[in-house]
Design an enzyme around this catalytic site. Structure first.
Site: not given
Ligand SMILES: NC(=O)c1ccc[n+]([C@@H]2O[C@H](COP(=O)([O-])OP(=O)(O)OC[C@H]3O[C@@H](n4cnc5c(N)ncnc54)[C@H](OP(=O)(O)O)[C@@H]3O)[C@@H](O)[C@H]2O)c1
Length: 239
Positions: A129, A142
């Site tokens: 990401s 995350y």
């Protein structure tokens, strides 16, 4: 040619499965829910199969790793990922640990199983990401797991090069999937899962390096944010 895609029943993984099937791969699709997997297989047509497994459990991971070791796979997409939103202390510890298990442990276990059996020409895609580059407050664990995935992929890229095996950290920004809940993102910054997968396909057919940011806007955004003092970048990304 055989490919295995984790988290394949929705979002980016689903787009990967459809794209790989269209490219002639025989695809094994992995997720927890069998109903969505069966629906996907019906769309893909003959020559594909599914494995229902929870990658947050030892049992599920073992089943997928065993399949990778013995299955003659040439491509693995480590795509399944999860996130728990909120300030770190407000998120239940179990939810943060579950994020670690799926986003990091599963990626390591499945990469190890795949690369151990991979032949020259093999490809490993780890879906990371943009938040692995610049962490976002409210997504602490995350963001940290995605920094882990990107760093892991970079070193694996280097180690596997001599064997003729490609490793890619694919770093999408905000992508229009069911798990994407951000409401404050301008539409022009949001990619479709198909655009993300198409960027991966182009990267793998060209000579891209180990880390690919899927959108030019995100590439520019990360470059600009890196010019800021880190604390200013964190404040900008905070909700
Ligand atoms: N969407 C974004 O904006 C975005 C941005 C950057 C990076 N990413 C990354 O891209 C990847 C895919 O994200 P997405 O938004 O496409 O996800 P998504 O639409 O929420 O789909 C998640 C997929 O993973 C499966 N899955 C979830 N937990 C699992 C588990 N414990 N074991 C096995 N399968 C599991 C789900 O199926 P079941 O629930 O049936 O298991 C589903 O197939 C993730 O790694 C994510 O971090 C997404």
């Amino acid at each position: 040619m055989r490919a295995l895609v984790t988290g394949a029943s929705a979002g980016i993984g689903r787009a990967f499965a459809k794209s790989l099937a269209a490219q002639g791969y025989s695809v094994t699709v992995v997720a927890r829910g069998t109903e969505a997997l069966e629906m996907l297989l019906a769309e893909l047509g003959d020559g594909h199969d599914y494995l229902a497994a929870d990658l947050g459990t030892q049992e599920g991971l073992r089943a997928v790793a065993e399949r990778l070791r013995g299955g003659g796979y040439t491509l693995l997409v480590n795509n399944a990922g999860t996130a728990a939103h909120g300030d770190f202390t407000e998120v239940a510890l179990e939810a943060s640990i579950a994020t670690l298990e799926v986003n990091c442990r599963a990626v390591v276990v499945l990469a190890h199983a795949f690369l151990g059996a991979a032949a020259p020409g093999g490809v490993l895609v780890n879906v990371s990401s943009t938040l692995g580059h610049i962490p976002k407050p409210g997504l602490a664990v995350y963001s940290a797991t995605k920094a882990f995935v990107t760093a892991l992929s970079e070193t694996l890229w280097h180690e596997q090069r001599a064997r003729g095996v490609r490793v890619l950290a694919l770093c999408p920004g905000v992508t229009a999937t069911a798990s994407q809940t951000a409401t404050d993102v301008p539409p022009w910054l949001v990619q479709t899962p198909e655009q993300v997968v198409d960027r991966a396909r182009k990267a793998l057919s060209g000579g891209s390096g180990s880390v690919v940011l899927t959108s030019p806007f995100n590439r520019a955004l990360i470059a600009v944010l890196r010019l800021f003092p880190r604390r200013a970048a964190l404040a900008l990304l905070a909700d």
